[in-house]
Design a protein around this motif. Structure first.
Motif, mmCIF file in Angstrom:
data_model
loop_
_atom_site.group_PDB
_atom_site.id
_atom_site.type_symbol
_atom_site.label_atom_id
_atom_site.label_comp_id
_atom_site.label_asym_id
_atom_site.label_seq_id
_atom_site.Cartn_x
_atom_site.Cartn_y
_atom_site.Cartn_z
ATOM 1 N N PHE A 170 21.443 41.455 59.196
ATOM 2 C CA PHE A 170 22.159 41.081 60.420
ATOM 3 C C PHE A 170 23.301 42.063 60.644
ATOM 4 C CE2 PHE A 170 20.488 36.847 59.064
ATOM 5 C CZ PHE A 170 19.631 36.668 60.145
ATOM 6 N N THR A 171 23.210 42.844 61.725
ATOM 7 C CA THR A 171 24.210 43.897 61.954
ATOM 8 C C THR A 171 25.191 43.498 63.059
ATOM 9 O OG1 THR A 171 22.761 45.011 63.538
ATOM 10 C CG2 THR A 171 22.629 45.731 61.244
ATOM 11 N N PRO A 172 26.434 44.013 62.973
ATOM 12 C CA PRO A 172 27.445 43.658 63.961
ATOM 13 C C PRO A 172 27.499 44.588 65.167
ATOM 14 C CG PRO A 172 28.484 44.785 62.122
ATOM 15 C CD PRO A 172 27.010 44.707 61.802
ATOM 16 N N VAL A 185 24.493 39.335 55.884
ATOM 17 C CA VAL A 185 25.320 39.248 57.089
ATOM 18 C C VAL A 185 26.384 40.343 57.014
ATOM 19 C CG1 VAL A 185 26.986 37.818 58.359
ATOM 20 C CG2 VAL A 185 24.921 36.775 57.368
ATOM 21 N N GLU A 186 26.475 41.149 58.071
ATOM 22 C CA GLU A 186 27.348 42.326 58.142
ATOM 23 C C GLU A 186 26.691 43.521 57.455
ATOM 24 O OE1 GLU A 186 31.967 42.109 57.847
ATOM 25 O OE2 GLU A 186 31.284 43.366 56.199
ATOM 26 N N VAL A 219 21.668 33.722 51.530
ATOM 27 C CA VAL A 219 22.448 34.522 52.481
ATOM 28 C C VAL A 219 23.681 35.067 51.763
ATOM 29 C CG1 VAL A 219 23.589 34.581 54.726
ATOM 30 C CG2 VAL A 219 21.683 33.027 54.352
ATOM 31 N N VAL A 220 23.882 36.385 51.870
ATOM 32 C CA VAL A 220 25.059 37.032 51.285
ATOM 33 C C VAL A 220 25.867 37.684 52.409
ATOM 34 C CG1 VAL A 220 23.943 37.398 49.059
ATOM 35 C CG2 VAL A 220 23.831 39.213 50.781
ATOM 36 N N TYR A 221 27.154 37.879 52.157
ATOM 37 C CA TYR A 221 28.096 38.282 53.219
ATOM 38 C C TYR A 221 28.897 39.510 52.798
ATOM 39 C CZ TYR A 221 27.025 33.634 54.908
ATOM 40 O OH TYR A 221 26.343 32.525 55.358
ATOM 41 N N ILE A 237 22.328 34.214 64.296
ATOM 42 C CA ILE A 237 21.881 34.311 62.893
ATOM 43 C C ILE A 237 21.059 33.072 62.524
ATOM 44 C CG2 ILE A 237 22.700 34.219 60.496
ATOM 45 C CD1 ILE A 237 25.048 36.044 61.382
ATOM 46 N N ALA A 238 21.563 31.903 62.870
ATOM 47 C CA ALA A 238 20.862 30.664 62.514
ATOM 48 C C ALA A 238 19.481 30.636 63.174
ATOM 49 C CB ALA A 238 21.698 29.461 62.940
#
Ligand code: UD1
Length: 352
Positions: free
Chosen positions: A144-146, A116-117, A91-93, A345-346
């Motif tokens: 994963f979009t905000p 993520v983001e 997972v990268v952020y 997300i989890a």
């Protein structure tokens, strides 16, 4: 399920903390890798402690350098870690150099990557972060979009809808959890309410003339309200080199997450070029003036409290005056910015 998280720079830490916690509650095995892109205590150690992040299992200690050097060192040093740990997902952020380096490496190794983001775009390729966002999203397996604008950007770039999960804003999870613990920083002379400022973008701080223009405008604003400026190491170095004193401002070292959150919560307004602060002020309902020509977070302009002032310092002063006269923007909290993005997300990761 084994998940390996890669973080490197300050804005990653508040995004990773709730995801690690949500996966832990679900019993996932986890490995935390810090690339060492940020290494100063104020940018890294204090944040880890306050956010309740576990001590990293690995620190790649890449440190500062050119973009090429930083990215290359992460690629080289992360490879043996991923090969040895054999995660099911990495997972990268966000959008920092550590994000794109880890995503590129894992896609070449055939290890699945979740971003993520995902999907945020400024449409300004002169920003290093925009390149990082575009490339990371091209190689990620799960995005994963905000917010809804991010989904639309990904669709335009040909990302399959089956890879996209709109989960909301994970940074807000951390804010919601830690807001009750926000604490007043120990800064001598700090007023009850002030205007906190953060500036570190190359476009604002690398050119001495631009930096001087912004600081002069801040000094004029400081005649009406206290301006508190926690100075990023990059900006401090540039100010010193250019002989900029900023005498009318209250300068401090970078603050911890809880201390900066306190300042934001009680702020008259916030002036920034950061991405995350545009979102945090929108959630808190505090007016934000963003010293950039564009933003990858347009929802903070349409729904939130954010105003883009660009590089026009007369506009910055005018907008600040408007806020101090009680005519600041009032906004709304965007959908799914509810403190539960990390739970979504989890769940999605465990189902994938
Ligand atoms: C990085 C991110 C940026 C993010 C910012 C938050 C990239 C391309 N940029 O920018 O998106 O908003 O973090 O802070 O990934 N330095 C120190 N101590 C440190 C780290 C850096 O003194 O712990 C100094 C060094 O002089 C270094 C400079 O800051 O050369 C820049 O650091 P770097 O990590 O390259 O980028 P940031 O400007 O921090």
């Amino acid at each position: 399920m084994k998940v390996l998280h890669v973080v490197g720079a300050r804005p990653n830490f508040m995004k990773a903390a709730p995801v690690l916690a949500a996966l832990k509650r679900r019993g996932a095995r986890q490995v935390l890798v810090h690339t060492g892109q940020h290494y100063d205590a104020s940018l890294s150690d204090v944040q880890f402690r306050q956010l309740g992040l576990p001590r990293p299992d690995e620190n790649l200690e890449v440190g500062s350098g050119s973009h090429a050097q930083q990215t290359a060192l992460i690629l080289g040093r992360l490879e043996p870690v991923v090969l040895a740990r054999r995660p099911d997902w990495v997972v990268v952020y966000g959008d920092v150099n550590s994000t794109v380096a880890a995503a590129l490496l894992c896609s070449k190794l055939g290890v699945k990557v979740a971003h993520v983001e995902a999907g945020l775009r400024s449409f300004d390729r002169s920003m290093p972060e925009e390149i990082n966002r575009l490339l990371t999203d091209q190689v990620a397996d799960l995005l994963f979009t905000p917010s809804v604008d991010a989904d639309a950007n990904l669709a335009c770039e040909g990302v399959a809808a089956s890879k996209i999960r709109r989960v909301g804003n994970v940074m807000i999870d951390t804010l919601v959890r830690l807001l009750p613990k926000a604490r007043r920083p120990r800064i001598p002379g700090l007023a009850e309410r002030c205007i906190p400022v953060t500036l570190h973008r190359p476009s604002n701080v690398d050119d001495p003339a631009s930096l001087r223009r912004v600081v002069r405008a801040l000094e004029r604003i400081a005649r009406r309200a206290q301006v508190v400026f926690p100075v990023h190491p990059r900006t401090r170095a540039r100010m010193k080199a250019a002989g900029i004193k900023a005498s009318g401002l209250l300068l401090t070292e970078p603050l911890g997450y809880l201390e900066f959150l306190y300042l934001q919560k009680h702020a008259l307004a916030v002036i920034t070029d950061s991405g995350g602060i545009q979102e945090e002020t929108t959630f808190l309902g505090v007016p934000c003036l963003t010293v950039r020509r564009n933003t990858e977070r347009p929802i903070t302009l349409t729904l939130g409290t954010n105003v883009l002032v660009g590089e026009d310092m007369a506009r910055l002063e005018k907008e600040a005056g408007r806020i101090l006269d009680g005519r600041g923007r009032r906004g709304r909290v965007p959908p799914l910015w509810d403190g539960r993005a990390s739970e979504r997300i989890a769940d999605a990761l465990l189902r994938a």
